[in-house]
Design a protein around this motif. Structure first.
Motif, short mmCIF file in Angstrom:
data_model
loop_
_atom_site.label_atom_id
_atom_site.label_comp_id
_atom_site.label_asym_id
_atom_site.label_seq_id
_atom_site.Cartn_x
_atom_site.Cartn_y
_atom_site.Cartn_z
N UNK A 119 0.82 -1.21 0.00
CA UNK A 119 0.00 0.00 0.00
C UNK A 119 0.86 1.27 0.00
N UNK A 120 1.56 1.56 -1.07
CA UNK A 120 2.39 2.78 -1.07
C UNK A 120 1.59 4.08 -1.13
N UNK A 121 0.35 4.03 -1.64
CA UNK A 121 -0.50 5.22 -1.70
C UNK A 121 0.18 6.41 -2.39
N UNK A 122 0.97 6.12 -3.39
CA UNK A 122 1.71 7.18 -4.07
C UNK A 122 0.78 8.17 -4.77
N UNK A 123 -0.32 7.68 -5.34
CA UNK A 123 -1.19 8.54 -6.15
C UNK A 123 -2.25 9.27 -5.34
N UNK A 159 7.10 12.68 -1.25
CA UNK A 159 6.58 11.85 -2.34
C UNK A 159 7.45 12.06 -3.59
N UNK A 160 7.99 10.95 -4.13
CA UNK A 160 8.81 11.08 -5.34
C UNK A 160 8.60 9.86 -6.23
N UNK A 161 8.58 10.12 -7.53
CA UNK A 161 8.38 9.03 -8.48
C UNK A 161 9.53 8.04 -8.43
N UNK A 162 10.74 8.52 -8.27
CA UNK A 162 11.89 7.62 -8.25
C UNK A 162 11.81 6.65 -7.08
N UNK A 163 11.40 7.16 -5.91
CA UNK A 163 11.25 6.28 -4.75
C UNK A 163 10.14 5.27 -5.01
N UNK A 164 9.04 5.73 -5.54
CA UNK A 164 7.90 4.84 -5.82
C UNK A 164 8.31 3.72 -6.77
N UNK A 165 9.00 4.05 -7.84
CA UNK A 165 9.36 3.04 -8.83
C UNK A 165 10.38 2.04 -8.30
N UNK A 166 11.13 2.43 -7.28
CA UNK A 166 12.07 1.47 -6.68
C UNK A 166 11.35 0.30 -6.02
N UNK A 175 -9.42 4.49 -3.66
CA UNK A 175 -10.83 4.62 -4.06
C UNK A 175 -11.47 5.84 -3.40
N UNK A 176 -11.15 6.09 -2.15
CA UNK A 176 -11.70 7.22 -1.41
C UNK A 176 -11.07 8.54 -1.85
N UNK A 177 -9.86 8.49 -2.33
CA UNK A 177 -9.13 9.68 -2.75
C UNK A 177 -9.84 10.39 -3.91
N UNK A 178 -9.80 11.70 -3.89
CA UNK A 178 -10.37 12.50 -4.97
C UNK A 178 -9.47 12.52 -6.20
N UNK A 179 -8.19 12.18 -6.02
CA UNK A 179 -7.22 12.37 -7.09
C UNK A 179 -6.61 11.09 -7.65
N UNK A 180 -6.65 9.99 -6.91
CA UNK A 180 -5.86 8.82 -7.26
C UNK A 180 -6.20 8.24 -8.63
N UNK A 181 -7.47 8.03 -8.93
CA UNK A 181 -7.84 7.43 -10.21
C UNK A 181 -7.35 8.29 -11.38
N UNK A 182 -7.52 9.58 -11.26
CA UNK A 182 -7.05 10.50 -12.31
C UNK A 182 -5.53 10.42 -12.47
N UNK A 183 -4.82 10.41 -11.35
CA UNK A 183 -3.36 10.39 -11.42
C UNK A 183 -2.82 9.05 -11.93
N UNK A 184 -3.50 7.97 -11.61
CA UNK A 184 -3.10 6.66 -12.13
C UNK A 184 -3.23 6.64 -13.65
N UNK A 185 -4.29 7.22 -14.17
CA UNK A 185 -4.46 7.25 -15.62
C UNK A 185 -3.42 8.15 -16.29
N UNK A 186 -3.01 9.20 -15.61
CA UNK A 186 -1.93 10.04 -16.15
C UNK A 186 -0.61 9.27 -16.16
#
Length: 303
Positions: free
Chosen positions: A37-41, A54-61, A81-92
Motif C-alpha cells: 500500500x504505497x499510496x503514491x497517487x 513523495x517522489x516518483x523515483x522512490x515509488x518506482x524502486x 478509491x476514497x481519494x479524490x485524485x488517485x484514479x485520475x493520477x493513475x491514468x496520467x
C-alpha cells in the motif's frame, strides 16, 4: 530499468484487498509491491509518504524486483478509491492501467473499518456508534484523536459510500479497464474470484485451491507495545531510516515482527439492530447507485 506497475487495487478498505493481493503475490507470474500500500497517487492524503517526501523515483524502486517473467505488476492501496485524485493520477501515469475495485456492504464495512482504525491507533473512541456520532464534530476539526494521521479516514459515512467513489473511478478510467469485485463473492467462492481476477490481468491460472483467511479482525494484546510499534519514537524512526539507506532496503521488518507477536485475532462485537437500521438508511441511495453501476441488485444490503 525496473518494471512499472500496470495494475492497481484501489480498495476499498476492509473489502478483501489484503487477501487478494497476497494470493496474487504468491503467483509466480505476478509481482505485488512491498509494502503493498504505497499510496503514491493519493495526492490529497499524506499517508505512506510524509509531506514533501513523495517522489516518483522512490515509488518506482518498489518494483525493482519485477522482471520480464511477471505478466502483471501492481500494488494495492486501499485509500485510492476514497481519494479524490488517485484514479485520475493513475491514468496520467499509465492510460492503459488495469484497475480492480473491491466493494462491500457498508453496514458491515463501517464497523470493520472502525475496528481497523482503532487497531492502527488512528481511532481512540472504542465504540463504533459513538465514533459515528463524532463525525460532524471531527469534520470541524474537533474531537480528533492526537494520533490520527488522516482525519478524513474517520469520516465513516463518506469512506463507505462506495457507489459515489466507483462513479468517480469511471469518470477517469475506461470501463473495460475496471474490474469490480464484491466481498460477498470473495467470501463465498474465493477460488472463483481469484481465477476471474487472473483472467482480467491476463495471467494463467496456477491451479491454486488453498485460500487461507487473511487480515482477520484483530486487537492488540498489550497497549504499550501497540503504542510503541504503531507510533515509534522519532529517534528510532531516524535510526531505522539510516540503516535502511546503508543496507539499501525498503523495510527492516523488526517492528513488523513485534507487531505480529502483539496481535490477537478477535471477534468484532455486533452492532445494535437500531444502529444497523440507521446505517442502512444512510447508505441506501449510494448502495442503489453502486448496484446500477455494476449491474447487480444489492438491495438486500439495505432492506
Amino acid at each position: 530499468m525496473s518494471r512499472r506497475p500496470d495494475f492497481f487495487i484501489l480498495g476499498a478498505p476492509k473489502c478483501g484487498t489484503t487477501a487478494l493481493s497476497e494470493y496474487l503475490r504468491q503467483h509466480e507470474r505476478v509481482f505485488v509491491s512491498t509494502p503493498k500500500e504505497p499510496h503514491y497517487f493519493c495526492e490529497d492524503f499524506d499517508y505512506y509518504y510524509a509531506p514533501g517526501r513523495r517522489s516518483l523515483s522512490h515509488y518506482l524502486r518498489l518494483y525493482d524486483g519485477a522482471g520480464d517473467d511477471h505478466l502483471a505488476v501492481g500494488e494495492a492501496s486501499v485509500w485510492y478509491l476514497y481519494s479524490q485524485t488517485a484514479a485520475r493520477e493513475i491514468m496520467r501515469f499509465d492510460p492503459r492501467a488495469r484497475v480492480i475495485v473491491m466493494v462491500r456492504n457498508p453496514v458491515e464495512l463501517v464497523p470493520s473499518l472502525h475496528s481497523q482504525m482503532s487497531y492502527m491507533l488512528d481511532e481512540r473512541e472504542p465504540d463504533v456508534e459513538a465514533a459515528w456520532r463524532l463525525q460532524a464534530a471531527r469534520a470541524r476539526g474537533e474531537s480528533l484523536p492526537a494520533t490520527v494521521r488522516v482525519p478524513e479516514f474517520l469520516q465513516y459515512g463518506e469512506a463507505a459510500k462506495l457507489g459515489a467513489q466507483l462513479r468517480r473511478v469511471y469518470d477517469h478510467v475506461p470501463a473495460d479497464q475496471v474490474k469490480v469485485l464484491v466481498f460477498d463473492d470473495l467470501r463465498a467462492d474465493t477460488g472463483a474470484v481469484y481465477r476471474d481476477t487472473l483472467d482480467f490481468l491476463g495471467v494463467p491460472d496456477d491451479g491454486r485451491t488453498d485460500f487461507p483467511r487473511v487480515n482477520e479482525n484483530k486487537v492488540h494484546q498489550r497497549a504499550a507495545v501497540a503504542r510503541f510499534t504503531q507510533r515509534p519514537p522519532s529517534a528510532l524512526v531516524a535510526v531505522a531510516k539510516g540503516v535502511k539507506r546503508v543496507a539499501r532496503v525498503e523495510r527492516l521488518g523488526v517492528l513488523d515482527r513485534v507487531r505480529r507477536s502483539n496481535r490477537q485475532v478477535a471477534r468484532r462485537p455486533e452492532i445494535s439492530p437500531e444502529f444497523a437500521e440507521e446505517l442502512k438508511d444512510h447508505f441506501r441511495d449510494d448502495v442503489r447507485d453502486l448496484g446500477e453501476l455494476i449491474g447487480r441488485d444489492l438491495s438486500s444490503w439495505t432492506d
